[in-house]
Design an enzyme around this catalytic site. Sequence first.
Site, PDB file in Angstrom:
ATOM      1  N   GLY A 103       0.805  -1.220   0.000  1.00  0.00           N
ATOM      2  CA  GLY A 103       0.000   0.000   0.000  1.00  0.00           C
ATOM      3  C   GLY A 103       0.831   1.259   0.000  1.00  0.00           C
ATOM      4  O   GLY A 103       0.598   2.177  -0.797  1.00  0.00           O
ATOM      5  N   GLU A 113       6.734   4.119   4.707  1.00  0.00           N
ATOM      6  CA  GLU A 113       6.980   5.265   5.577  1.00  0.00           C
ATOM      7  C   GLU A 113       8.412   5.808   5.541  1.00  0.00           C
ATOM      8  O   GLU A 113       8.870   6.378   6.532  1.00  0.00           O
ATOM      9  CB  GLU A 113       6.629   4.860   7.009  1.00  0.00           C
ATOM     10  N   ASN A 114       9.151   5.679   4.448  1.00  0.00           N
ATOM     11  CA  ASN A 114      10.525   6.179   4.367  1.00  0.00           C
ATOM     12  C   ASN A 114      10.638   7.567   4.986  1.00  0.00           C
ATOM     13  O   ASN A 114       9.808   8.437   4.732  1.00  0.00           O
ATOM     14  CB  ASN A 114      10.957   6.273   2.901  1.00  0.00           C
ATOM     15  N   HIS A 151      -1.425   6.628   8.689  1.00  0.00           N
ATOM     16  CA  HIS A 151      -0.596   5.504   9.145  1.00  0.00           C
ATOM     17  C   HIS A 151       0.883   5.755   8.829  1.00  0.00           C
ATOM     18  O   HIS A 151       1.742   5.663   9.709  1.00  0.00           O
ATOM     19  CB  HIS A 151      -1.089   4.213   8.476  1.00  0.00           C
ATOM     20  N   GLU A 152       1.158   6.084   7.577  1.00  0.00           N
ATOM     21  CA  GLU A 152       2.564   6.286   7.197  1.00  0.00           C
ATOM     22  C   GLU A 152       3.145   7.495   7.927  1.00  0.00           C
ATOM     23  O   GLU A 152       4.294   7.480   8.359  1.00  0.00           O
ATOM     24  CB  GLU A 152       2.720   6.445   5.687  1.00  0.00           C
ATOM     25  N   GLU A 203       4.216  -1.873  13.684  1.00  0.00           N
ATOM     26  CA  GLU A 203       3.006  -1.989  12.862  1.00  0.00           C
ATOM     27  C   GLU A 203       1.727  -2.068  13.711  1.00  0.00           C
ATOM     28  O   GLU A 203       0.744  -1.400  13.418  1.00  0.00           O
ATOM     29  CB  GLU A 203       3.112  -3.178  11.906  1.00  0.00           C
TER      30      GLU A 203
HETATM   31  N1  B3K Z   1       5.963  -0.701   6.417  1.00  0.00           N
HETATM   32  C1  B3K Z   1       5.340  -0.810   5.140  1.00  0.00           C
HETATM   33  C2  B3K Z   1       5.170  -2.207   4.655  1.00  0.00           C
HETATM   34  C3  B3K Z   1       6.310  -2.723   3.904  1.00  0.00           C
HETATM   35  C4  B3K Z   1       5.993  -4.049   3.252  1.00  0.00           C
HETATM   36  C5  B3K Z   1       7.212  -4.857   3.030  1.00  0.00           C
HETATM   37  N2  B3K Z   1       6.943  -6.095   2.363  1.00  0.00           N
HETATM   38  C6  B3K Z   1       4.007  -0.147   5.107  1.00  0.00           C
HETATM   39  C7  B3K Z   1       3.361   0.059   6.406  1.00  0.00           C
HETATM   40  O1  B3K Z   1       3.005  -0.844   7.125  1.00  0.00           O
HETATM   41  O2  B3K Z   1       3.207   1.186   6.785  1.00  0.00           O
HETATM   42 ZN    ZN Z   2       2.889   0.366   8.854  1.00  0.00          ZN
END
Ligand code: B3K
Ligand code: ZN
Length: 859
Positions: free
Chosen positions: A262, A265-266, A298-299, A321
């Site tokens: 989806g 969050e870099n 969320h991000e 998460e």
């Molecule tokens: N942290 C990412 C998910 C990455 C998926 C890697 N296979 C998105 C999220 O949970 O915010």
């Molecule tokens: Zn997440």
Amino acid sequence: MADTTPETGPDAAAGTIYLADYTPPGWLIDKVELTFRLAPMATRVLSRIAFRPNPVAPEQPFFLHGEDLKLISAKIDGAEIAPDVTEKGLTCVVPARAFIFEAEVEIAPEGNTLLEGLYMSGDMYCTQCEAEGFRRITYYPDRPDVMAPFRVRIEGDAPVLLSNGNPAGEGPGWAEWDDPWPKPSYLFALVAGDLKAHSASFTTASGRDVALNVWVREADLGKCAFAMDSLIASMRWDEEVYGREYDLDIFNIVAVGDFNSGAMENKGLNIFNSKLVLASPETATDSDFEQVESVIAHEYFHNWTGNRITCRDWFQLSLKEGLTVFRDQCFTSDLRSAAVKRIEDAQIMRSMQFREDAGPLAHPVRPESFVEINNFYTRTVYEKGAEVIQMLHRLVGPEAYRKALDLYFERHDGEAATVEDWLRVFEDTTGRDLGQFKRWYRQAGTPRLKVSERYENGTYSLTLRQETPPTLGQPDKLPLHMPVAVGLLSPNGDEALPTQVLELTEAEQTFTFDGLGARPIPSILRGFSAPVIVERKSTAAEEAFLLAHDTDPFNRWEAGQALARRLLTDMIHDDAPSAHVYLGALGQVLAEPGLDPAFRALLLGLPGEDDLAAAEAAAGRKADPARIRAAREALKGQIAAMHGRALQRVYEENQVDGPYAPDAGQAGRRKLASAALALLTRQDGGAAARAQFAAADNMTLSIGALSALLSIGEGAAELATFEERWSDDALVMDMWFSMQVTHSAPEKAAETVERLTEHPAFTPKNPNRLRSVVGALAGNPAGFHAADGSGYRLLADWIIRMDKTNPQISARLSTAFQTWRRYGEARQKLIQAELARVAEAEGLSRDLGEMVGRMRGAA
Ligand code: B3K
Ligand code: ZN
């Protein structure tokens, strides 16, 4: 290092990684400098990394992860070295002091079909590094407990060159970025392309100005306003509710057309699947808008829960998460309807997470081993992880929760933390012992809560017994610390006892309530206070009573579901079904105008086909998807026949006048009108739906009308009109594709998928498109489980095919088979045969190999 030397550990041959093997990294990093010289087939990545020995780590060889990299040169303190290179990484001898490691590697983003590491979406460069993609960009200790500040220089022709942190200079053909906050490599990001920004600014609580940008293709600039509003609302909310401010001068979001998940969050540069950014009234439905809002939040929330405080290792994934899902759920409850949000989250838990817990893919919120970490981005880690925090919040109360979170941020900022660290801040601030509560992180499986009761002389006693069934590798379960919210209703419908949270810690406990004038009707597990299955002998009359009188919205809805489930089960088994109690109760709901429309729409919804299949399995029977479909369809027909006039009134009363807005008020009315329309269609042959489709000026109304038509086998002309109108809009066309699959007649479902995969606009390379055609099959349970095995065969073919280019996608598609134990012997055999065929496919990926192994292992 646990995650670098898979040749150690008890299950070494299978490449399994164990939590118990965790070892701190041998070297830490003070600074990372990267230069990218972009070219589609030959990008050069130059790294300069300042290492120093980790004083607390045991002795170990110096190892850097690296996969599919062409090493051009490597140096230590400026002197060329010749490291040992394998397909997993690089080893070399290093000095026993701080030193500079430099490398130059070549990679080919255009040839990267995994969509992990640096890849291309059209002519745009982008990255996805979580969990272990950075090792496809350069040699690095690619593990979350190595955190470092990054400086990045990008050289390339694209007009826009982005990376994490603050801008640090730019000129023709280059840009530099500086991220002062130490971060693990999985949060690295780079984007380069011909992008345009929808910009705004935000002033933080302490008065700092932050530049905000949503970067998209020029043609999509008109679809960014809602994402931007959502971002600003999220930034405000995190300040107000958690006291967390943003910490850079700029926050960038980029929309990407080809994306495995989806969003991501870099740090300072969130990358999004375009489906979760772009929204306009004409092209996105109300539920798309709501999803954009919650994923943007969320991000953004990850900036503190995930980025400033990250995970020590991937076993701790739920630390970021589960917590961030809990935070985005609370955000949505605050902005929209808390009651509706709670019910929707409980629905997801019960249909998507309970199935994981009940099948061969069961694992704890904190798993203890894995082969491929990408297989653990699951409903259990995310949603059950959020439920565990919801319980903690309920047990300690909102004030103590906030105090514990303040301590969490104070104590662990800049660190890579564990679930133990998380629980300790609650123990230290509340003085509670959470030793038993921690079992929620370790024990897989959905607990059963068995309820029995007694009433004598004004005293009511409630006996709660908990039992968690065994799961793979965990035969014996211990009692959990469980908050059970309970209320009691008097027979006249008044509340005899307002909600109380009972703390269950033993396998069995009895709670007594005195001074009651009559035997009360209990309302158990209000607000879905724990992720468990309640088992209590009740009657249709009692369920109808709760549906009419319960003050708790979740239990009120649940009573209606229980009533519908009871009736549908009788219909499935031709067991003298009697619909009058349910239909009567529904009539009352329809006539109760004071109720929030969104809540009324939920009350109107029948339990899903998958939920009924799960209920059959839970009752020890084999599920028959065809009979389940037939029963649901028949009941819809009965509802429409009995309540046609009331439905018509509800439909008319909930039309929205005036300009479209994606807010909860309007969306709720459209949702209720759409639920009514779907039923009315069974009476009028689709006349109202056709009229709605013709007049629709927003996508919610178009899709509502079109799916109502498709669900009665009509709508061919509307589908054609829709296709013509939207053929240039990929996200809208995704809906066009998926609707046809999910509404296809069961015996035609596989054929429909096959036909759509031959459509000129179908491409398996785009994950959204693949999911909307092949992935959508699982959204049509009666079709997927067609008795001739055509659905299984088709899915297995696609899994095998996709595994060669994008294993994350093939592994994800394979989860459709996880429920195989629910079905009769013939279907079980067909599924097992397909799983065996997949397992034998040539060059099976680690991702898919693990999934299929787990699903077959349970045979
Ligand atoms: N942290 C990412 C998910 C990455 C998926 C890697 N296979 C998105 C999220 O949970 O915010
Ligand atoms: Zn997440």
